[in-house]
Design an enzyme around this catalytic site. Sequence first.
Site, mmCIF file in Angstrom:
data_model
loop_
_atom_site.group_PDB
_atom_site.id
_atom_site.type_symbol
_atom_site.label_atom_id
_atom_site.label_comp_id
_atom_site.label_asym_id
_atom_site.label_seq_id
_atom_site.Cartn_x
_atom_site.Cartn_y
_atom_site.Cartn_z
ATOM 1 N N CYS A 1 -5.348 4.834 -3.947
ATOM 2 C CA CYS A 1 -5.612 3.467 -3.506
ATOM 3 C C CYS A 1 -6.840 2.824 -4.130
ATOM 4 C CB CYS A 1 -5.745 3.431 -1.982
ATOM 5 S SG CYS A 1 -4.253 3.917 -1.082
ATOM 6 N N ASP B 1 0.845 -1.197 0.000
ATOM 7 C CA ASP B 1 0.000 0.000 0.000
ATOM 8 C C ASP B 1 0.883 1.251 0.000
ATOM 9 O OD1 ASP B 1 -2.077 1.776 0.223
ATOM 10 O OD2 ASP B 1 -2.982 0.830 1.968
#
Length: 541
Positions: A81, A45
């Site tokens: 994201c 991430d």
Amino acid sequence: MASLRGELPSLMNTLLICVTFISLSCCEEFAKSYRRPNIVLILTDDLDIANGGLTPLSKTKKLIGDAGISFTNAFVASPLCCPSRASILTGKYPHNHHVINNTLEGNCSSIVWQKTEEGHTFPALLKAFAGYQTFFAGKYLNQYGHREAGGVEHVPPGWSYWVGLEKNSKYYNYTLSVNGKAQKHGSDYSKDYLTDVLANMSLDFLQYKSNFLPFFMMVSVPAPHSPWTAAPQYQNKFNTTKAPRGPNFNIHGKDKHWLIRQAKTPMSNSSIKFLDEAFRKRWTTLLSVDDLVEKIVKQLEIRGELDSTYVFFTSDNGYHTGQFSLPLDKRQLYDFDIRVPLMVRGPNIKPNQTSPLLVANVDLGPTMLDIAGYNVSKTQMDGMSFLPIMEGLVNSTGWRTDILVEYEGEGSNVTDPACPLLGPGVSECFPDCVCEDSYNNTYACVRTIGPSANLQYCEFDDNEVFVEVYNMTADPFQLTNVARSIEQEVLEKMNRRLMILQSCSGQSCRTPGVYDPRYKFDPRQMFIGQSWQQSRLRQKI
């Protein structure tokens, strides 16, 4: 691989006889020898590659990169994201899956997403049509678990075993959905540190899964996303490490979109201290990811499954720490935010390979479906399988030369009290009132890499119809916007290609690029059916 499809009925009959009349160990060996390869996807991430993000991951580089292939030109379809993760799952560009930001209103894990896209993701196809047992653990989409979207009771279709993190990345004090049931975690490292919890659950899956079916395992770790909480044993690592001071660090973003130009240059000491500490903490969180990769690879080896398993390692987007005086975030069009690590090991992949060919995260789903023997042409995915690259069957003259990057900026109608001078329409303001996003930070880019070109062409959807163009060969740090000096024919080609990609779907997204030898540029097609932004572009350049 395709030749095996016709043999499946007879193979299944033979397997049935084996199950009925022969020992279980014989059946296991028979099943292993004929079943499709296993697939593991480890997704980080906010892990960059441009600023040294792989440096802490020494075991990962050895166990995956050195044992297989590393792609030096892997990009994301959107540097944020939720849109990026949606592109990974669907194999589609954001304009086709319609996830535009990290909010429920932006279609992130919304009811609309669930009804239109979730049932057609590549894991759902692997399970329903390719017979894979599937396992997910970690961060899914940023709004997963929201009460208005079904809460943690909602288990997305396509997963045999589901361990989904409620909402965004955390390391402690979070809730997991374990097959639709809430499991709350606190702040005890031995029981709750999320990266380690995901590692242990992954090992459990490998131990207790069926040995008769191939498996797909997706492990989506929180690191190195904020709040950058390292495991106790790693908290004091990299104490002298600072963010890289490359050519684009702490300089004014001249000739760039206003959002970049508004950053204060030189940065204040407080901003530099803040970003250096964030950079160091990001690296410390990655050490646990390195451990997780080692555990999974070793477990596959112990079980005798490593040689029949493809292991992918990548990130949902890149990150910046001080480039063009932006303290830290993503969301920008530059390589540090859109280029990501991508390493793969597996059957028929020779070790110690590096490929410069252009791949994108919309290609991950098609590639894994290809590995499973599923006919990707049956899907509406925009990406293409790069399995032939990994097996050495494609060279630079037979591969695409460009991909699309698109982002829709976010901004509030209310002035941020911390940054009143910037006015309404901005968001994500960091120390010293530097704005990292705004509603008109909305752009689309063609990223081109071919035998004769390495370019980036971007158009902003704003009142200026602002254009940024970079010659990445001469200017790899994107210091100089050459939109006003580059050849008109190149601008026209890139504008036309951007128009095509912005409206593409499925096969049309994979047509030859502007620097592909198969592409024929016809200037008579210019400015036909263009949007209002593109109709004004010719006047602005």
